[in-house]
Write a protein that holds these residues in place. Structure first.
Motif, PDB file in Angstrom:
ATOM      1  N   ARG A   1       7.712  -0.571  17.672  1.00 22.78           N
ATOM      2  CA  ARG A   1       7.315   0.183  18.860  1.00 22.78           C
ATOM      3  C   ARG A   1       7.373   1.664  18.491  1.00 22.78           C
ATOM      4  N   TYR A   2       6.328   2.402  18.828  1.00 22.22           N
ATOM      5  CA  TYR A   2       6.277   3.808  18.452  1.00 22.22           C
ATOM      6  C   TYR A   2       6.177   4.688  19.699  1.00 22.22           C
ATOM      7  N   HIS A   3       6.701   5.908  19.559  1.00 23.68           N
ATOM      8  CA  HIS A   3       6.564   6.944  20.581  1.00 23.68           C
ATOM      9  C   HIS A   3       5.980   8.156  19.877  1.00 23.68           C
TER      10      HIS A   3
ATOM     11  N   GLU B   1      -2.343   6.852  15.806  1.00 29.20           N
ATOM     12  CA  GLU B   1      -2.094   5.755  16.735  1.00 29.20           C
ATOM     13  C   GLU B   1      -3.018   4.579  16.468  1.00 29.20           C
TER      14      GLU B   1
ATOM     15  N   PRO C   1       2.846   0.944  21.588  1.00 24.60           N
ATOM     16  CA  PRO C   1       3.617   2.069  22.122  1.00 24.60           C
ATOM     17  C   PRO C   1       4.861   1.608  22.858  1.00 24.60           C
TER      18      PRO C   1
END
Length: 423
Positions: free
Chosen positions: A3-5, A22, A32
């Motif tokens: 999971r990325y921010h 992204e 996300p």
């Protein structure tokens, strides 16, 4: 999946870079997070317009470092122009070029930043995926479930794709795949066809260009290490660059990771390239804080880093991928992983800085191929060992992407060098 921010500051160009990052992460199966506190990786895309903006970027980086238990990656204009500001701020973060962020985030899993096996021309850079899938079964990687086992097109087919890229204007061909070292194992009874493909690209395609080999696991290239090293030494078209992710310096941890290779095989690959090449770049990856990694294992990894001294190093804290065997293992605490990551990242910066300082101290000039836009008037290129070199006033000098420029290396910024054209 991770999971990325991602947070983006600055101009439309920066927002475009974030969209590309992204998209690459989504192609790799990541998604996300709801916020930095629930992310496996936090990405800060920075701006550096005025002094107030710089202060805000440093403040936000410090906040993110506190807010997220995840890896922190800092990229964007301030990261490229004033990376030392972040490095001296005692942040547990990696400062990277935009283009390096997806590979760094996908570290530890097979790269899937190209969703198919069709070539792509991006400016003067041609991206050539030579196969899909891999032969590994790593306990922490979920990509294998999406890509399956290796599927290799014939050498002739990849050769024609490479030729088409050069004829379309590519000056640099980036050969990619989940594991380029095992290309052809499905066609050639477990023997790699990568050396044959590389030799034919170098000898059968007309034009002035360079070729970079993408990630190749140590096990896949161990059996052809002498053949590959000899090719690099023979053909100037090949960057003397090898990305062989070892992931750990402990054979016990490698066994738990199901990495297939042992530490000795990785070291033998490095020693072979050292024997054949006077000047080359070793790139490798380390996963810090795997569930079964104890203090002794970690110290073995640090010792391997000191011994082999890679010039390009990705360090990533272990994070669980749902659906993988490693996700069911009892993990280490976040504090332990963070402390080990910080210690390894500090050693990494010392090792990398040493390599670039040696470039500055050398009397030799370097032929640099310009392939990327930098900030302001600068252009970014790579020398024969795929070391990154920035020419600060390149556009003012009338230089363009795709040009080969002979440079004197005048200084460095730890992870890249600055060059001055000699003519």
């Amino acid at each position: 999946m991770a999971r990325y921010h991602i947070e983006t500051y600055g101009c439309t160009s920066n927002r475009g870079e974030s969209r590309q990052i992204e998209q690459a992460l989504r192609d790799g199966g990541h998604h996300p997070a709801d916020g930095p506190e629930s992310a496996d990786v936090a990405i800060l895309n920075t701006c550096t317009v005025v002094e107030k903006t710089e202060r805000n970027m440093l403040r936000r980086a410090a906040e993110l470092d506190e807010e997220t238990p995840a890896d922190l990656v800092i990229t964007g204009c301030m990261a490229l122009a004033q990376g030392e500001e972040f490095r001296s701020a005692d942040l547990d973060a990696d400062v990277l070029h935009w283009d390096d962020v997806p590979q760094h985030v996908l570290n530890g899993e097979c790269p899937t930043v190209t969703p198919d096996t069709e070539p792509v021309l991006d400016g003067v850079v041609g991206i050539l995926p030579i196969a899909r899938g891999c032969m590994s079964d790593c306990s922490y990687c979920i990509t294998k479930q999406a890509t399956g086992r290796i599927e290799s097109p014939p050498v002739e087919e990849n050769l024609e794709k490479a030729r088409a890229l050069v004829h379309a204007g590519a000056k640099e061909i980036r050969i990619t795949g989940q594991d380029t070292g095992v290309y052809g194992w499905d066609r050639n009874q477990g023997e790699s066809l990568l050396p044959e493909l590389l030799e034919r690209i170098c000898t059968e395609i007309d034009g002035e260009f360079r070729v970079r080999i993408g990630m190749a696991n140590p096990k896949g290239i161990h059996g052809v290490r002498e053949e590959l090293a000899d090719l690099f030494a023979t053909h100037d078209e090949l960057y003397s660059f090898l990305h062989a992710p070892v992931q750990s310096g402990s054979d016990d941890v490698l066994a738990d990771m199901r990495r297939q290779h042992c530490v000795e095989e990785y070291v033998e690959v490095v020693e072979t390239f050292d024997e054949y090449l006077d000047y080359w770049t070793l790139s490798t990856d380390f996963i810090v804080g795997f569930p079964t990694e104890d203090d002794r294992d970690f110290q073995q990894t640090m010792a391997l880093l000191r011994e082999t001294r890679p010039e390009k190093i990705n360090v990533t804290r272990f994070s669980k991928r749902p659906g993988t065997d490693a996700a069911d293992m009892k993990g280490l605490g976040g504090t332990v992983k963070k402390e080990r990551s910080k210690a390894m990242s500090e050693l990494k910066m010392d090792v990398v800085a040493e390599a670039y300082e040696a470039m500055v101290e050398s009397d030799e000039t370097r032929e640099v191929l310009l392939v990327e836009d930098g900030t302001d008037e600068s252009l970014v290129g790579y020398d024969g060992a795929y070391r990154q070199v920035v020419i600060a006033d390149a556009e003012e000098r009338g230089l363009e992407l795709g040009e080969f420029v002979e440079c004197e290396i005048t200084s460095h910024n730890t992870v890249y060098a600055f060059g001055e054209p000699v003519n």
